[in-house]
Design a protein around this motif. Structure first.
Motif, PDB file in Angstrom:
ATOM      1  N   ALA A 576       0.817  -1.221   0.000  1.00 53.27           N
ATOM      2  CA  ALA A 576       0.000   0.000   0.000  1.00 53.27           C
ATOM      3  C   ALA A 576       0.849   1.268   0.000  1.00 53.27           C
ATOM      4  CB  ALA A 576      -0.933   0.000   1.209  1.00 53.27           C
ATOM      5  N   TYR A 577       2.137   1.115   0.212  1.00 50.26           N
ATOM      6  CA  TYR A 577       3.020   2.293   0.223  1.00 50.26           C
ATOM      7  C   TYR A 577       3.203   2.833  -1.178  1.00 50.26           C
ATOM      8  CZ  TYR A 577       7.317   5.009   0.255  1.00 50.26           C
ATOM      9  OH  TYR A 577       8.242   5.995   0.066  1.00 50.26           O
ATOM     10  N   ASP A 578       3.184   4.163  -1.299  1.00 49.71           N
ATOM     11  CA  ASP A 578       3.446   4.842  -2.568  1.00 49.71           C
ATOM     12  C   ASP A 578       4.271   6.082  -2.261  1.00 49.71           C
ATOM     13  OD1 ASP A 578       3.137   6.661  -4.889  1.00 49.71           O
ATOM     14  OD2 ASP A 578       1.698   5.165  -5.595  1.00 49.71           O
ATOM     15  N   LEU A 579       5.426   6.190  -2.923  1.00 49.20           N
ATOM     16  CA  LEU A 579       6.318   7.322  -2.673  1.00 49.20           C
ATOM     17  C   LEU A 579       5.592   8.638  -2.850  1.00 49.20           C
ATOM     18  CD1 LEU A 579       9.149   8.582  -2.217  1.00 49.20           C
ATOM     19  CD2 LEU A 579       9.519   8.372  -4.689  1.00 49.20           C
ATOM     20  N   ARG A 580       4.755   8.738  -3.873  1.00 47.81           N
ATOM     21  CA  ARG A 580       4.059   9.999  -4.141  1.00 47.81           C
ATOM     22  C   ARG A 580       3.186  10.406  -2.959  1.00 47.81           C
ATOM     23  NH1 ARG A 580       1.232   8.032  -9.511  1.00 47.81           N
ATOM     24  NH2 ARG A 580       1.086   6.218  -8.112  1.00 47.81           N
ATOM     25  N   ASP A 581       2.528   9.445  -2.363  1.00 47.82           N
ATOM     26  CA  ASP A 581       1.644   9.760  -1.239  1.00 47.82           C
ATOM     27  C   ASP A 581       2.439  10.125   0.010  1.00 47.82           C
ATOM     28  OD1 ASP A 581      -0.645   9.282  -2.765  1.00 47.82           O
ATOM     29  OD2 ASP A 581      -0.565   7.136  -2.346  1.00 47.82           O
ATOM     30  N   PHE A 582       3.556   9.427   0.236  1.00 51.58           N
ATOM     31  CA  PHE A 582       4.391   9.793   1.386  1.00 51.58           C
ATOM     32  C   PHE A 582       4.911  11.219   1.229  1.00 51.58           C
ATOM     33  CE2 PHE A 582       8.581  10.429   3.211  1.00 51.58           C
ATOM     34  CZ  PHE A 582       8.343  10.142   4.543  1.00 51.58           C
ATOM     35  N   ASP A 583       5.494  11.520   0.059  1.00 53.83           N
ATOM     36  CA  ASP A 583       6.034  12.867  -0.147  1.00 53.83           C
ATOM     37  C   ASP A 583       4.949  13.922  -0.005  1.00 53.83           C
ATOM     38  OD1 ASP A 583       8.520  11.776  -0.554  1.00 53.83           O
ATOM     39  OD2 ASP A 583       8.460  11.918  -2.744  1.00 53.83           O
ATOM     40  N   GLN A 584       3.763  13.609  -0.513  1.00 49.02           N
ATOM     41  CA  GLN A 584       2.664  14.563  -0.413  1.00 49.02           C
ATOM     42  C   GLN A 584       2.264  14.785   1.041  1.00 49.02           C
ATOM     43  OE1 GLN A 584       2.030  15.361  -3.731  1.00 49.02           O
ATOM     44  NE2 GLN A 584       1.254  17.241  -2.835  1.00 49.02           N
ATOM     45  N   ALA A 585       2.252  13.707   1.827  1.00 46.05           N
ATOM     46  CA  ALA A 585       1.901  13.837   3.239  1.00 46.05           C
ATOM     47  C   ALA A 585       2.906  14.698   3.987  1.00 46.05           C
ATOM     48  CB  ALA A 585       1.812  12.455   3.888  1.00 46.05           C
ATOM     49  N   VAL A 586       4.197  14.527   3.676  1.00 51.61           N
ATOM     50  CA  VAL A 586       5.222  15.323   4.348  1.00 51.61           C
ATOM     51  C   VAL A 586       5.100  16.783   3.947  1.00 51.61           C
ATOM     52  CG1 VAL A 586       7.707  15.685   4.584  1.00 51.61           C
ATOM     53  CG2 VAL A 586       6.782  13.370   4.617  1.00 51.61           C
ATOM     54  N   LEU A 587       4.866  17.054   2.670  1.00 56.77           N
ATOM     55  CA  LEU A 587       4.741  18.433   2.205  1.00 56.77           C
ATOM     56  C   LEU A 587       3.472  19.092   2.722  1.00 56.77           C
ATOM     57  CD1 LEU A 587       5.911  18.242  -1.512  1.00 56.77           C
ATOM     58  CD2 LEU A 587       7.012  19.504   0.337  1.00 56.77           C
ATOM     59  N   VAL A 592       7.066  21.758  10.160  1.00 56.77           N
ATOM     60  CA  VAL A 592       6.743  21.374  11.538  1.00 56.77           C
ATOM     61  C   VAL A 592       8.006  20.968  12.288  1.00 56.77           C
ATOM     62  CG1 VAL A 592       4.414  20.574  10.952  1.00 56.77           C
ATOM     63  CG2 VAL A 592       6.337  18.973  10.824  1.00 56.77           C
ATOM     64  N   PRO A 593       7.972  20.992  13.626  1.00 48.53           N
ATOM     65  CA  PRO A 593       9.052  20.369  14.394  1.00 48.53           C
ATOM     66  C   PRO A 593       9.090  18.871  14.106  1.00 48.53           C
ATOM     67  CG  PRO A 593       7.635  21.724  15.796  1.00 48.53           C
ATOM     68  CD  PRO A 593       6.944  21.602  14.488  1.00 48.53           C
ATOM     69  N   LEU A 594      10.212  18.229  14.396  1.00 51.28           N
ATOM     70  CA  LEU A 594      10.380  16.836  13.993  1.00 51.28           C
ATOM     71  C   LEU A 594       9.427  15.893  14.719  1.00 51.28           C
ATOM     72  CD1 LEU A 594      14.254  16.557  13.561  1.00 51.28           C
ATOM     73  CD2 LEU A 594      12.498  17.012  11.835  1.00 51.28           C
ATOM     74  N   ASP A 595       9.047  16.194  15.961  1.00 42.38           N
ATOM     75  CA  ASP A 595       8.103  15.300  16.632  1.00 42.38           C
ATOM     76  C   ASP A 595       6.712  15.412  16.013  1.00 42.38           C
ATOM     77  OD1 ASP A 595       7.770  17.883  17.561  1.00 42.38           O
ATOM     78  OD2 ASP A 595       7.388  17.291  19.630  1.00 42.38           O
ATOM     79  N   VAL A 596       6.341  16.587  15.555  1.00 41.52           N
ATOM     80  CA  VAL A 596       5.057  16.759  14.878  1.00 41.52           C
ATOM     81  C   VAL A 596       5.077  16.052  13.524  1.00 41.52           C
ATOM     82  CG1 VAL A 596       3.393  18.440  13.984  1.00 41.52           C
ATOM     83  CG2 VAL A 596       4.636  18.917  16.101  1.00 41.52           C
ATOM     84  N   LEU A 597       6.220  16.035  12.856  1.00 34.85           N
ATOM     85  CA  LEU A 597       6.343  15.303  11.594  1.00 34.85           C
ATOM     86  C   LEU A 597       5.968  13.840  11.772  1.00 34.85           C
ATOM     87  CD1 LEU A 597       7.323  15.031   8.635  1.00 34.85           C
ATOM     88  CD2 LEU A 597       9.617  14.611   9.553  1.00 34.85           C
ATOM     89  N   ALA A 598       6.425  13.220  12.841  1.00 34.26           N
ATOM     90  CA  ALA A 598       6.103  11.810  13.080  1.00 34.26           C
ATOM     91  C   ALA A 598       4.597  11.615  13.196  1.00 34.26           C
ATOM     92  CB  ALA A 598       6.808  11.324  14.341  1.00 34.26           C
ATOM     93  N   GLY A 599       3.897  12.540  13.841  1.00 37.89           N
ATOM     94  CA  GLY A 599       2.455  12.445  13.949  1.00 37.89           C
ATOM     95  C   GLY A 599       1.758  12.573  12.608  1.00 37.89           C
ATOM     96  N   ASN A 600       2.277  13.444  11.747  1.00 35.43           N
ATOM     97  CA  ASN A 600       1.698  13.583  10.414  1.00 35.43           C
ATOM     98  C   ASN A 600       1.863  12.293   9.609  1.00 35.43           C
ATOM     99  OD1 ASN A 600       0.923  16.207  10.939  1.00 35.43           O
ATOM    100  ND2 ASN A 600       2.671  17.144   9.896  1.00 35.43           N
ATOM    101  N   VAL A 601       3.015  11.638   9.754  1.00 39.51           N
ATOM    102  CA  VAL A 601       3.227  10.374   9.055  1.00 39.51           C
ATOM    103  C   VAL A 601       2.324   9.287   9.629  1.00 39.51           C
ATOM    104  CG1 VAL A 601       4.928   8.586   8.489  1.00 39.51           C
ATOM    105  CG2 VAL A 601       5.566  11.001   8.361  1.00 39.51           C
ATOM    106  N   ASP A 602       2.097   9.317  10.926  1.00 35.87           N
ATOM    107  CA  ASP A 602       1.137   8.377  11.528  1.00 35.87           C
ATOM    108  C   ASP A 602      -0.221   8.480  10.835  1.00 35.87           C
ATOM    109  OD1 ASP A 602       2.922   7.386  13.400  1.00 35.87           O
ATOM    110  OD2 ASP A 602       2.263   8.748  14.993  1.00 35.87           O
ATOM    111  N   ARG A 603      -0.694   9.697  10.623  1.00 30.81           N
ATOM    112  CA  ARG A 603      -2.001   9.888   9.996  1.00 30.81           C
ATOM    113  C   ARG A 603      -1.993   9.421   8.549  1.00 30.81           C
ATOM    114  NH1 ARG A 603      -2.060  14.149  13.730  1.00 30.81           N
ATOM    115  NH2 ARG A 603      -0.910  15.585  12.387  1.00 30.81           N
ATOM    116  N   TYR A 604      -0.870   9.649   7.827  1.00 32.05           N
ATOM    117  CA  TYR A 604      -0.769   9.148   6.452  1.00 32.05           C
ATOM    118  C   TYR A 604      -0.858   7.623   6.423  1.00 32.05           C
ATOM    119  CZ  TYR A 604       2.092   6.967   2.822  1.00 32.05           C
ATOM    120  OH  TYR A 604       2.578   6.109   1.864  1.00 32.05           O
ATOM    121  N   ILE A 605      -0.134   6.963   7.325  1.00 36.80           N
ATOM    122  CA  ILE A 605      -0.147   5.497   7.363  1.00 36.80           C
ATOM    123  C   ILE A 605      -1.554   4.987   7.646  1.00 36.80           C
ATOM    124  CG2 ILE A 605       0.680   3.488   8.657  1.00 36.80           C
ATOM    125  CD1 ILE A 605       3.363   4.996   8.993  1.00 36.80           C
ATOM    126  N   ALA A 606      -2.231   5.612   8.620  1.00 34.05           N
ATOM    127  CA  ALA A 606      -3.583   5.179   8.960  1.00 34.05           C
ATOM    128  C   ALA A 606      -4.534   5.345   7.776  1.00 34.05           C
ATOM    129  CB  ALA A 606      -4.088   5.969  10.166  1.00 34.05           C
TER     130      ALA A 606
END
Length: 610
Positions: A576-587, A592-606
């Motif tokens: 289910a991983y797609d580079l385009r979606d990961f990059d889009q989620a980060v952008l 954000v601070p780095l701890d907030v970045l981890a939370g944003n990636v959590d939401r992308y994974i979910a």
């Protein structure tokens, strides 16, 4: 139209929000009917108050129009009293942010509240230090209010050249108003560095030498029609006619030059008592200042020892990747750095001297951007415009500046993003070093990421976190490699790895200078040995670490975290991983601070799991 589009439209158009912003320092804004509205209103009010405190940012973003047109004519207050007022505003704002109910908020608004509070809290801590400049959601934090790459003597000309519009007579009047405000800003900074000298704080002697020499060159040109203060008005306002340039020259001659001379006199007084010691460890309250500088520069609590060891380990790995490339060029003898330097001396790698070389450098940079653009859909689900131009830095800035830097243009697209390239010494650029530089500063780096940020609520376009923005720009270099930009360019791939070595070396050298008592000479030797970049690059870089302690550590730490989060997403999502979606989620999660970045990636994974 997204909720962020509505927020932006309202922020730009609503007089009621402007009124809320003006009222906010005196107390918390009234609570509107619903929690989401309350949060959005407060964030927009805070954004406009920040722009009141820093009008040049409103010009950079292109929002100094309509009801906010007065911002185009003003500069920020850099006096000690101005800093105290700003800190009081931050204290009141943090208390107001903490009272906003979080229940029922969407993830994006919750993130914006966390980002704002983090930026305000970090800046407030920095402004409590006994000296220096602490920015609100910025990266130019420094113990020295005036030095070779810091101060109004540089900032005002660059802002006038790069951001200030001159399309109408009202624009020209605003330009003159900012010129008239410049002497006070210069004198306020002079008072601050004089007070710092009274506390025993002066910059290292070698930084003062650069600053004094550059300012001494600037003063005779300050009132010239083609000079740094008048030239932008003469060029951009040529179609207006009238005597605008002459009026600007008179302001520069009568008011700005004397203020510059007063500042130069104080810098010379500082030079008389300066030493060659480069780091904060030997300066009053230096350990305390550096601890804050590292926190602000990395958004982590990593210690200098941890950061130093991480940089050493990264260099070992990167040198192993460089070895086969150098052997491919027939370079088998000597250290990694010695062979990388030897390659860069080959005639086919460099550019001619003088203006022809400068022209070719800019053209080569543009060619790399043009070649990358068709590949971007492989890395991003949704593309922004990538509005970009490559410009030479203002001459006065080149002596103390890095090889290049870049960022997005105005919100409405009328002013393009820029890669400012240092062409004072064209020899620092070659076919090894240019590709990663332009991908980092331009596309898909700072300019690209900045355009996504500008789609967010106004406050998110203002606030930035160094390890995210610089970490993204390094990750952008990695994406360029993954998109095949170096498949037929081994020299460029070597430069890309050298660039990563450069950022890993920053972890080693910044901590070495400020926490381990290194000399400048040792820092220069370590930089050249680690990166293979020329000594002229090393001098500019090391001097920058001395003037912005901690800032340089954010780059590699940010890229390491983004890459780690990508690896986590790949592991957890599988097919289910797609580079385009990961990059889009980060952008689209924003800066954000780095701890907030981890939370944003959590939401992308979910979300990707469904």
């Amino acid at each position: 139209m997204t909720p962020f589009d509505l927020t932006r439209r309202d922020a730009l158009a609503s007089l009621t929000l402007a009124g809320a912003a003006a009222a906010l320092p005196a107390g918390a804004a009234p609570a509107p009917a619903s929690a989401p509205t309350s949060a959005s209103t407060m964030l927009d009010a805070l954004a406009w108050r920040l722009l009141e405190l820093d009008p040049p940012t409103a010009t950079r973003l292109g929002v100094d129009t309509g009801a906010h047109a007065d911002l185009r004519a003003r500069l920020e207050d850099r006096s000690e009293a101005g800093v105290a007022r700003t800190r009081a505003f931050l204290t009141r704002s943090i208390a107001a942010l903490d009272r906003v109910p979080r229940a029922g908020l969407d993830a994006a608004t919750t993130t914006s509240l966390a980002v704002t509070r983090s930026a305000f809290d970090t800046a407030r801590e920095g402004m409590a230090l006994p000296y220096g400049v602490a920015t609100i959601g910025g990266w130019r934090n420094t113990p020295y209010a005036v030095v070779q790459n810091v101060g109004a003597w540089l900032d005002v000309p660059q802002m006038l050249d790069g951001d200030q519009p001159v399309a109408t007579a009202a624009d020209a009047r605003a330009y003159l108003a900012r010129l008239r405000a410049t002497p006070r800003q210069l004198d306020d900074e002079t008072a601050r560095i004089r007070a710092a000298r009274g506390r025993g704080l002066v910059p290292p002697a070698f930084l003062l030498d650069k600053t004094i020499a550059s300012m001494a060159r600037t003063i005779p040109t300050a009132d010239r029609i083609d000079g740094p203060f008048v030239g932008p008005l003469a060029r951009k306002g040529a179609a207006l006619g009238g005597d605008w340039p002459a009026r600007a020259a008179a302001v520069a001659r009568r008011e700005i030059v004397p203020a510059l001379e007063r500042q130069l006199a104080e810098l010379k007084a500082q030079r008389a008592v300066a030493t060659a010691a480069p780091g904060m460890g030997v300066r009053p309250d230096g350990e305390r200042w550096y601890a804050w500088g590292l926190r602000a520069g990395t958004t982590t609590r990593r210690t200098p020892a941890e950061i130093h060891a991480l940089g050493r380990a990264q260099l070992v790995e990167l040198h192993a990747r460089m070895e086969p490339i150098l052997r491919g060029f027939g370079l088998t003898q000597g250290s990694i750095a010695e062979r990388a330097i030897a390659l860069q001396k080959r005639p086919e790698i460099g550019f001619p001297d003088g203006d022809e070389g400068r022209r070719q450098i800019v053209a080569y940079m543009q060619g790399k951007i043009d070649a990358l653009r068709p590949r971007l859909p492989r890395a991003f689900r949704r593309l922004v415009k990538g509005n970009l131009e490559i410009r030479r830095m203002p001459l006065a800035q080149e002596a103390g500046a890095p090889a290049a830097y870049g960022g997005p243009g105005s919100l409405d697209g009328s002013v393009p993003g820029k890669v400012w390239v240092n062409l004072g010494d064209p020899s620092i650029h070659n076919r090894v070093t240019i590709p990663d530089l332009v991908f980092h500063e331009g596309i898909p780096g700072h300019v690209w990421q900045g355009e996504y940020a500008q789609e967010m609520p106004l406050i998110r376009s203002i606030l930035a976190f160094n390890p995210y923005s610089e970490g993204w720009a390094l990750y952008a270099e990695q994406l360029a490699d993954e998109l095949g930009m170096y498949d037929d360019d081994p020299a460029g791939r070597l430069g890309y790895l050298m660039g990563f070595c450069w950022r890993a070396a920053r972890l080693v050298i910044d901590t070495g200078l400020h926490a381990m008592g290194w000399t400048r000479e040792r820092a220069l030797a370590e930089f050249v040995a680690a990166t293979g970049l020329p000594l002229s690059n090393a001098e500019s870089e090391v001097d920058r670490y001395c003037s912005w302690p901690g800032q340089a550590c954010g780059y590699k730490l940010g890229q390491i975290e983004i890459t780690a989060q990508r690896a986590r997403a790949e592991r957890e999502l599988g097919k289910a991983y797609d580079l385009r979606d990961f990059d889009q989620a980060v952008l689209e999660g924003g800066n954000v601070p780095l701890d907030v970045l981890a939370g944003n990636v959590d939401r992308y994974i979910a979300a990707a799991r469904g």
